[in-house]
Design an enzyme around this catalytic site. Structure first.
Site, PDB file in Angstrom:
ATOM      1  N   GLY A 201      48.045  38.120  28.273  1.00  0.00           N
ATOM      2  CA  GLY A 201      47.206  37.594  29.335  1.00  0.00           C
ATOM      3  C   GLY A 201      46.336  38.696  29.899  1.00  0.00           C
ATOM      4  N   CYS A 202      46.015  38.598  31.158  1.00  0.00           N
ATOM      5  CA  CYS A 202      45.153  39.579  31.820  1.00  0.00           C
ATOM      6  C   CYS A 202      45.718  40.987  31.656  1.00  0.00           C
ATOM      7  CB  CYS A 202      45.030  39.234  33.295  1.00  0.00           C
ATOM      8  SG  CYS A 202      44.074  40.442  34.214  1.00  0.00           S
ATOM      9  N   PHE A 203      44.917  41.892  31.121  1.00  0.00           N
ATOM     10  CA  PHE A 203      45.426  43.243  30.881  1.00  0.00           C
ATOM     11  C   PHE A 203      45.702  44.007  32.163  1.00  0.00           C
ATOM     12  CE2 PHE A 203      40.846  44.174  29.241  1.00  0.00           C
ATOM     13  CZ  PHE A 203      40.304  44.147  30.521  1.00  0.00           C
TER      14      PHE A 203
END
Length: 178
Positions: free
Chosen positions: A11-13
């Site tokens: 997902g979002c890094f």
């Protein structure tokens, strides 16, 4: 000192850096993009879904201090491994979870770890995280690097607001409350 690389998409890094960054034997954690077709994509291009890249983190680590098996343990505890179409409220190919292996040993270790998680019964649904060969990794723009340090208030609000933090608390409280 021997170092290796590990690459994980979850997902979002922004939310994938801090859990690894805080471990002994981790030399660096870089946010970036992997798996797509365009060279040196920008954040906007990756988010558009047209490049095929996934947001990921690439970790340089000392396996004698922090073995790959432990990196996998940390990884599983940061994601919803039953959701192949993104993570939490981030949807689409750029947010899909995946383990990108750098050699045959990492591939075998990741497959074993995935099987153990599936057999543990911790999740009711199947573990759907892909285990695929690492390709070219492109570092993200500077403002994305170590976002949790640079923009702590926004990072914390995002981590909670996306549902990631509550999911981790729900499914891994036995680990984090020790």
């Amino acid at each position: 000192m021997k170092v290796e690389k590990a690459t994980f998409a979850g997902g979002c890094f922004w939310c994938m850096v801090k859990p690894f960054d805080e471990q002994p034997g981790i030399e660096k954690v870089i946010s970036g993009y992997i798996g797509g077709t365009k060279e040196n994509p920008t954040y906007e291009e990756v988010c558009s879904g047209t490049t095929g890249h996934t947001e990921a983190v690439q970790i340089t680590f000392n396996p004698e201090v922090f073995p790959y098996e432990r990196l996998l343990d940390v990884y599983w505890q940061q994601i919803d491994p039953t959701d192949a179409n993104g993570q939490f409220f981030d949807r689409g190919v750029s947010y899909k979870p995946a383990i990108y292996y750098h050699d045959e040993n990492q591939r075998q270790t990741a497959l074993k770890s995935k099987k153990q998680l599936q057999e543990s019964g911790r999740f009711q649904k199947p573990i759907v995280v892909e285990i695929i060969p690492a390709t070219t990794f492109y570092p993200a723009e500077d403002y994305h690097q170590h976002y949790y340090k640079k923009n702590a208030l926004h990072y914390n609000a995002y981590n909670e607001g996306s549902g990631r933090a509550s999911f981790i608390r729900k499914h891994w409280s036995d680990i984090y409350e020790k």
